[in-house]
Design a protein around this motif. Structure first.
Motif, PDB file in Angstrom:
ATOM      1  N   ASP A   1     -13.366 -33.401 -20.347  1.00  0.00           N
ATOM      2  CA  ASP A   1     -14.447 -34.182 -20.118  1.00  0.00           C
ATOM      3  C   ASP A   1     -15.508 -33.812 -18.927  1.00  0.00           C
ATOM      4  O   ASP A   1     -16.680 -33.936 -19.085  1.00  0.00           O
ATOM      5  CB  ASP A   1     -14.082 -35.808 -20.034  1.00  0.00           C
ATOM      6  CG  ASP A   1     -13.379 -36.384 -21.094  1.00  0.00           C
ATOM      7  OD1 ASP A   1     -14.010 -35.814 -22.187  1.00  0.00           O
ATOM      8  OD2 ASP A   1     -12.807 -37.328 -21.253  1.00  0.00           O
ATOM      9  N   ARG A   2     -14.784 -33.324 -17.925  1.00  0.00           N
ATOM     10  CA  ARG A   2     -15.598 -33.067 -16.475  1.00  0.00           C
ATOM     11  C   ARG A   2     -16.613 -31.660 -16.860  1.00  0.00           C
ATOM     12  O   ARG A   2     -17.864 -31.669 -16.580  1.00  0.00           O
ATOM     13  CB  ARG A   2     -14.611 -32.603 -15.402  1.00  0.00           C
ATOM     14  CG  ARG A   2     -13.767 -33.771 -14.885  1.00  0.00           C
ATOM     15  CD  ARG A   2     -13.317 -33.651 -13.696  1.00  0.00           C
ATOM     16  NE  ARG A   2     -12.556 -32.357 -13.410  1.00  0.00           N
ATOM     17  CZ  ARG A   2     -11.278 -32.274 -13.874  1.00  0.00           C
ATOM     18  NH1 ARG A   2     -10.712 -33.298 -14.173  1.00  0.00           N
ATOM     19  NH2 ARG A   2     -10.312 -31.211 -13.672  1.00  0.00           N
ATOM     20  N   MET A   3     -15.957 -30.936 -17.929  1.00  0.00           N
ATOM     21  CA  MET A   3     -16.624 -29.595 -18.159  1.00  0.00           C
ATOM     22  C   MET A   3     -17.882 -30.281 -18.925  1.00  0.00           C
ATOM     23  O   MET A   3     -18.883 -29.467 -18.920  1.00  0.00           O
ATOM     24  CB  MET A   3     -15.613 -28.805 -19.024  1.00  0.00           C
ATOM     25  CG  MET A   3     -16.366 -27.370 -19.426  1.00  0.00           C
ATOM     26  SD  MET A   3     -15.134 -26.351 -20.507  1.00  0.00           S
ATOM     27  CE  MET A   3     -15.341 -27.404 -22.093  1.00  0.00           C
ATOM     28  N   LEU A   4     -17.588 -31.017 -20.013  1.00  0.00           N
ATOM     29  CA  LEU A   4     -18.626 -31.374 -20.886  1.00  0.00           C
ATOM     30  C   LEU A   4     -19.980 -32.122 -20.062  1.00  0.00           C
ATOM     31  O   LEU A   4     -20.925 -31.763 -20.297  1.00  0.00           O
ATOM     32  CB  LEU A   4     -18.186 -32.507 -21.737  1.00  0.00           C
ATOM     33  CG  LEU A   4     -17.353 -31.755 -23.026  1.00  0.00           C
ATOM     34  CD1 LEU A   4     -16.799 -32.929 -24.033  1.00  0.00           C
ATOM     35  CD2 LEU A   4     -18.163 -30.845 -23.845  1.00  0.00           C
ATOM     36  N   TYR A   5     -19.353 -32.972 -19.270  1.00  0.00           N
ATOM     37  CA  TYR A   5     -20.526 -33.484 -18.288  1.00  0.00           C
ATOM     38  C   TYR A   5     -21.339 -32.528 -17.594  1.00  0.00           C
ATOM     39  O   TYR A   5     -22.556 -32.743 -17.401  1.00  0.00           O
ATOM     40  CB  TYR A   5     -19.812 -34.437 -17.346  1.00  0.00           C
ATOM     41  CG  TYR A   5     -18.878 -35.433 -17.857  1.00  0.00           C
ATOM     42  CD1 TYR A   5     -19.324 -35.905 -19.121  1.00  0.00           C
ATOM     43  CD2 TYR A   5     -17.990 -36.128 -17.116  1.00  0.00           C
ATOM     44  CE1 TYR A   5     -18.465 -37.036 -19.834  1.00  0.00           C
ATOM     45  CE2 TYR A   5     -17.272 -36.969 -17.687  1.00  0.00           C
ATOM     46  CZ  TYR A   5     -17.448 -37.520 -19.035  1.00  0.00           C
ATOM     47  OH  TYR A   5     -16.719 -38.545 -19.557  1.00  0.00           O
ATOM     48  N   ARG A   6     -20.670 -31.405 -17.110  1.00  0.00           N
ATOM     49  CA  ARG A   6     -21.272 -30.325 -16.213  1.00  0.00           C
ATOM     50  C   ARG A   6     -22.239 -29.789 -17.129  1.00  0.00           C
ATOM     51  O   ARG A   6     -23.324 -29.430 -17.060  1.00  0.00           O
ATOM     52  CB  ARG A   6     -20.126 -29.430 -15.591  1.00  0.00           C
ATOM     53  CG  ARG A   6     -19.831 -29.896 -14.484  1.00  0.00           C
ATOM     54  CD  ARG A   6     -19.014 -28.691 -13.810  1.00  0.00           C
ATOM     55  NE  ARG A   6     -18.261 -27.810 -14.392  1.00  0.00           N
ATOM     56  CZ  ARG A   6     -17.010 -28.151 -14.807  1.00  0.00           C
ATOM     57  NH1 ARG A   6     -16.202 -28.993 -14.019  1.00  0.00           N
ATOM     58  NH2 ARG A   6     -16.101 -27.093 -15.450  1.00  0.00           N
TER      59      ARG A   6
END
Length: 404
Positions: free
Chosen positions: A13-18
């Motif tokens: 999820d953090r990667m997608l947000y970035r």
């Protein structure tokens, strides 16, 4: 560059947000920081003070609402920028998040990169606007306080001025009454003394006519007594004149006065002095030939100054008296210039217009003329300036207040 804190224990999820935010807003404009737990999110928020925190509700150690509450204690008073992310569309949870200080919320699986970017951008702009309003409101409060303080000071000053003005008005009324009383006393005294002095003069003349004085020095004594009586008579008469002129001033209205015509009257009244001294009177009144003034007062002023110019003439030269007029800043000015004895201004300047002051003992006079001139000019709203050099002459410059 905006600092974005990603608080989520899911690495994907953090990667997608970035990726979403980087593509939509530009990687070069964003600085990402990541927290994998609630405690870490709180610590990073306190140290970084990010422009926005993307906060997952379901963290491993504590829930997002607890993180929000802890971060809020360290947030600026005008608010913080937090977008809460929930795993479901629970409206109660969303309301609790917004009430807890979140700027907005999103539901996982129900937003794309565009919606995420718009939500983050809007949250940041909203928070920045709140910060601006808070600063503006603080500044406005400070300005309002300054205005209130200034108004209080102005009110106090106005009240003090009113009190002082009232005190001055009372003092002026008291001075006016005192001056009136003094004038009445001087007038009454001079009037009442005049007859006894005349009686003394008559008795002295009769005594001198019938009495026989064998001592040759008695004639000198008689002459001194006669001179003293004459001086006393002149002083009493001059005192009465001063008071009469002052009383008449308030009862006369200003009028158009032609300087040439007025000086012709003055010269006529001083004809004997002008003839005996062979004085030359010159008029230079082309610039201002007519003024608006109390005629009798101006006549008294010119007559006294011209008479003094003749009385205090230099023994080694013919008197030259020039009467000229001009305008200075719209104010009429009358000058009376002579080539007489002059005055030591460094010695006598401060007492020039005081009553009974005389500066040339060898010349007859009572010292009333200049006092009367100055008093009439001041009463008319003007003032007198004097330039003089001993042995060379004097110039009296009378500034008349323009009437009307």
């Amino acid at each position: 560059m905006k600092k974005i804190l990603l608080a989520d224990d899911n690495e994907i999820d953090r990667m997608l947000y970035r990726r979403f935010l980087g593509k939509q807003l530009g990687h070069e404009s964003l600085e990402f920081h990541e927290a994998t737990s609630g405690e870490q999110a709180i610590a990073l928020y306190k140290s970084l003070r990010p422009d926005c925190m993307l906060l997952d509700y379901n963290l491993q150690d504590i829930d997002g609402l607890t993180v929000l509450e802890q971060c809020r204690q360290h947030a600026p008073s005008e608010g913080m920028c937090v977008v809460m992310i929930t795993g479901s569309g629970n409206e109660k949870l969303a309301v609790r998040a917004l009430n807890g200080g979140a700027s907005d919320y999103l539901v996982k699986g129900q937003f794309d990169r565009e919606l995420l970017a718009k939500t983050i951008t809007h949250a940041i702009e909203k928070t920045e606007w709140q910060h601006y309003q808070s600063r503006y409101h603080t500044q406005l409060q400070a300005i309002n306080q300054q205005l209130r303080d200034s108004l209080t000071e102005l009110t106090d000053t106005r009240q003090q001025l009113q009190v002082r003005n009232q005190e001055l008005a009372n003092t002026n009324r008291e001075l006016a009454r005192t001056n009136a009383d003094l004038d009445n006393f001087v007038y009454a005294a001079s009037h009442d003394l005049r007859q006894p002095v005349h009686n003394l003069q008559g008795l002295f003349d009769e005594l001198r006519r019938v009495a026989i004085f064998p001592d040759p020095e008695d004639a000198q004594v008689l002459r001194l007594v006669d001179v003293s009586l004459q001086a006393l008579t002149t002083t009493i008469t001059d005192l009465a004149t001063v008071v009469q002129e002052q009383r008449a001033t308030g009862n006369q209205a200003p009028e158009h006065v032609n300087i040439r015509e007025l000086m012709a009257e003055v010269a006529s009244s001083l004809r004997a002095q002008i003839r005996s001294t062979q004085a030359h009177i010159r008029l230079e009144v082309e610039e201002v030939e007519q003024v608006e003034y109390v005629r009798a007062n101006l006549r008294t002023i010119l007559q006294n100054l011209t008479s003094n110019a003749l009385k205090y003439r230099h023994p080694d030269r013919r008197p030259e008296v020039t009467i000229r007029t001009c305008l200075q800043a719209g104010q009429p000015v009358v000058e009376v210039q002579d080539n007489g004895l002059g005055i030591d201004m460094s010695r006598h300047g401060a007492e020039l217009f005081q009553l009974f002051r005389r500066f040339h003992p060898g010349v007859e006079g009572t010292g009333v003329g200049l006092f009367l001139v100055n008093r009439l000019v001041l009463t008319g709203g003007g003032h007198v300036e004097v330039d003089s050099q001993e042995g060379e002459g004097t110039t009296f410059r009378v500034y008349l207040r323009q009437e009307g």
